[in-house]
Write an enzyme that holds these catalytic residues in place. Structure first.
Site, PDB file in Angstrom:
ATOM      1  N   CYS A  78       0.890  -1.216   0.047  1.00 39.80           N
ATOM      2  CA  CYS A  78       0.107   0.567  -0.456  1.00 39.80           C
ATOM      3  C   CYS A  78       0.971   1.215   0.310  1.00 39.80           C
ATOM      4  CB  CYS A  78      -1.316   0.099   1.477  1.00 39.80           C
ATOM      5  SG  CYS A  78      -1.700   0.963   1.602  1.00 39.80           S
ATOM      6  N   GLN A 283      -8.354  19.593   8.904  1.00 41.57           N
ATOM      7  CA  GLN A 283      -6.512  18.968   9.553  1.00 41.57           C
ATOM      8  C   GLN A 283      -7.895  17.072   9.519  1.00 41.57           C
ATOM      9  OE1 GLN A 283      -3.489  20.024   8.894  1.00 41.57           O
ATOM     10  NE2 GLN A 283      -4.155  21.909   9.567  1.00 41.57           N
ATOM     11  N   TYR A 312      -3.860  31.180   3.984  1.00 42.07           N
ATOM     12  CA  TYR A 312      -3.841  29.663   3.898  1.00 42.07           C
ATOM     13  C   TYR A 312      -5.003  29.406   4.915  1.00 42.07           C
ATOM     14  CZ  TYR A 312       0.300  30.747   1.350  1.00 42.07           C
ATOM     15  OH  TYR A 312       1.244  30.915   0.107  1.00 42.07           O
ATOM     16  N   ASP A 382      -0.172  28.621   6.495  1.00 39.91           N
ATOM     17  CA  ASP A 382      -0.409  27.490   6.754  1.00 39.91           C
ATOM     18  C   ASP A 382      -0.417  27.180   5.119  1.00 39.91           C
ATOM     19  OD1 ASP A 382      -0.733  24.690   7.737  1.00 39.91           O
ATOM     20  OD2 ASP A 382      -2.802  24.939   9.069  1.00 39.91           O
ATOM     21  N   CYS A 409       3.216  21.830   6.236  1.00 40.76           N
ATOM     22  CA  CYS A 409       3.387  20.370   6.049  1.00 40.76           C
ATOM     23  C   CYS A 409       4.103  19.653   5.257  1.00 40.76           C
ATOM     24  CB  CYS A 409       1.930  20.085   5.701  1.00 40.76           C
ATOM     25  SG  CYS A 409       1.406  20.659   4.533  1.00 40.76           S
TER      26      CYS A 409
END
Ligand code: SAH
Length: 453
Positions: A78, A283, A312, A382, A409
């Site tokens: 996966c 999130q 953002y 963000d 991220c």
């Protein structure tokens, strides 16, 4: 010199940002999938480039002390988890090093004021969202699952250990309905067939469930019967169809049709209630998100007098979190639907000191600044993985906020932007990592920058 198909015995010394094991033979690095730091393996060379190669594990000669048994039976094929066989403690160390190394290597920092890497107590079943592609296996049976790494072939799996238990029940109902009424799954190669994906969201605090079925068309056979069955699942709140008839990797189309219930589900982050619709970003790990936002709030260190921009902003989660401690908050987000949610969320919580703008952060902030209406004491950004637009960074320098809190991220684009921000007169004061994506190579970081003059 090595050649393709040669077998090598090699000790793994490091992990690449993609989660591949790295070992060296006379200084020449090999990247090896499913090989962990500390393993000694026998591997077959599958590809050779000028300065590095790729090899495939044939046999583990000595197992690393950090090796654990993956909980998921399809962890290897996966494409979702890259690190499940690495002990969780070591995963956190890897992520911490990833952030620090990127800030040094790409960001040009000599010392990184890294404070802590915050992991989860129980790093399974943490995702509130799942997007299962629907297809057929070799025998022609309809299956749901995940894409195998780097491909679009579906590996059957209805119960991912990162997702909630309810996913399985929902998939069973949908696939049962498709079988019964001969509704074909979509085939990416031919563009034929109907059902492409199913998006499931679960509110951890509210217990509400959203099901959104993405189809290559307008309608499903016997929709009312499908709804009847899905409604029996406890917590079901919103059932909708999304139309996507494009030949694309993008999962969701623009058009939504509500089949039953509400157009959104609700959830809470701390004390604040949020409405989340299928098209909005939210999130995926609610436990860690709360920690992440609390960190952002701590780094912003607000006293109640500040004007804050949250760029953002998605459905306004960070904006609303900050609003209680700030004078005014301005949120900017590109997706109109998300801003609609953001405004509703402010109203729902009786929060009046926030204002939201739809548009690209780089454009909206520049426009507002020209109109002399964009003053900021603190700017929070963000951005998605690609990081901030350079035009935005330039406008930020002109606005000259005392503090910038960068939530990221992707620590590589974070580091690229940090380099620019440092050159523009900001200094990195505090850094931390929050593991929002346990067992994958992804990690969230929060950085506090202060103006140096
Ligand atoms: N801060 C929010 C969302 C972060 S994700 C939260 O924590 O929930 C990044 C968001 O940036 C997404 O909602 C995406 O739609 C939005 N986005 C992407 N490019 C953008 C741009 N150029 N300007 C403004 N928003 C953008």
């Amino acid at each position: 010199m090595y050649r393709k198909n040669d077998t090598i015995t090699i000790e793994i010394e490091d992990i690449s940002h993609e989660g591949l094991g790295i070992g060296k033979k006379e200084g020449f690095p090999f990247f090896i999938k499913d090989a962990l730091v500390g393993d000694i393996i026998e591997a077959k060379i599958v590809k050779l480039k000028k300065n590095y190669g790729f090899a495939r594990v044939e046999k583990i000669v000595r197992e690393s002390n950090f090796r654990v048994k993956a909980r998921c039976p399809i962890a290897k094929p996966c494409g979702g988890c890259q690190l499940q066989e690495l002990s969780y403690e070591k995963q956190l160390e890897f992520k911490k090093n990833l952030i620090i190394n990127n800030l040094k290597r790409i960001g040009g920092m000599k010392e990184v004021p890294f404070e802590e890497m915050i992991g989860m107590e129980n790093p399974y079943r943490y995702r509130n969202k799942a997007q299962f592609p629907i297809g057929k296996n070799r025998e022609g049976k309809i299956i749901a699952g995940f894409y195998a790494g780097r491909t679009h072939s579906i590996i059957e799996n209805e119960d991912c250990y990162l997702g909630v238990k309810q996913n399985k029940e929902i998939l069973k109902v949908l696939i049962g309905h498709m079988e019964k009424f001969k509704i074909p799954p979509y085939d990416e190669k031919t563009g034929m067939g109907l059902v492409r994906h199913v998006l499931i969201r679960y509110g951890f605090m509210s217990g509400q469930i959203m099901v959104c079925i993405v189809i290559n068309g307008n309608k499903l056979a016997k929709e009312e019967l499908l709804v009847e069955d899905l409604r029996k699942i406890s917590g079901m709140t919103s059932i909708s169809l999304n139309r996507n008839q494009e030949n694309t990797n993008v999962i969701l189309g623009k058009e939504l049709r509500l089949l039953w219930g509400k157009a959104y589900i609700e959830d809470y982050l701390g004390e604040i209630a949020f409405e989340i619709s299928p098209l909005s970003f939210y999130q995926v790990n609610p436990v860690q998100t709360k920690i992440l936002y609390e960190k952002a709030l701590e780094y912003a260190d607000l006293t109640g007098k500040e004007r804050v921009w949250d760029l953002y902003c998605g459905i306004g989660t960070i904006s609303l979190f900050l609003s209680k401690k700030a004078k005014e908050v301005y949120g900017v987000e590109i997706i109109p639907q998300a801003i609609e949610d953001a405004r509703n969320n402010a109203r729902k919580n009786g929060i009046k000191n926030v204002e939201f703008f739809v548009g690209k952060a780089e454009d909206v902030v520049a426009e507002q600044y020209e109109k002399k209406s964009a003053y900021a004491d603190v700017i929070v950004v963000d951005p998605p993985r690609k990081g901030c637009d350079e035009k935005l960074l330039t406008t930020m320098f002109e606005m000259a906020p005392e503090k910038i809190v960068y939530v990221s991220c992707d620590s590589a684009t974070l580091a690229r932007d940090i380099k620019i921000l440092q050159a523009g007169g900001y200094e990195v004061k505090r850094v931390c990592g929050v593991d929002q994506f346990c067992h994958t190579v992804h990690v969230e970081s929060v950085v506090l920058l202060s103006r140096t003059d």
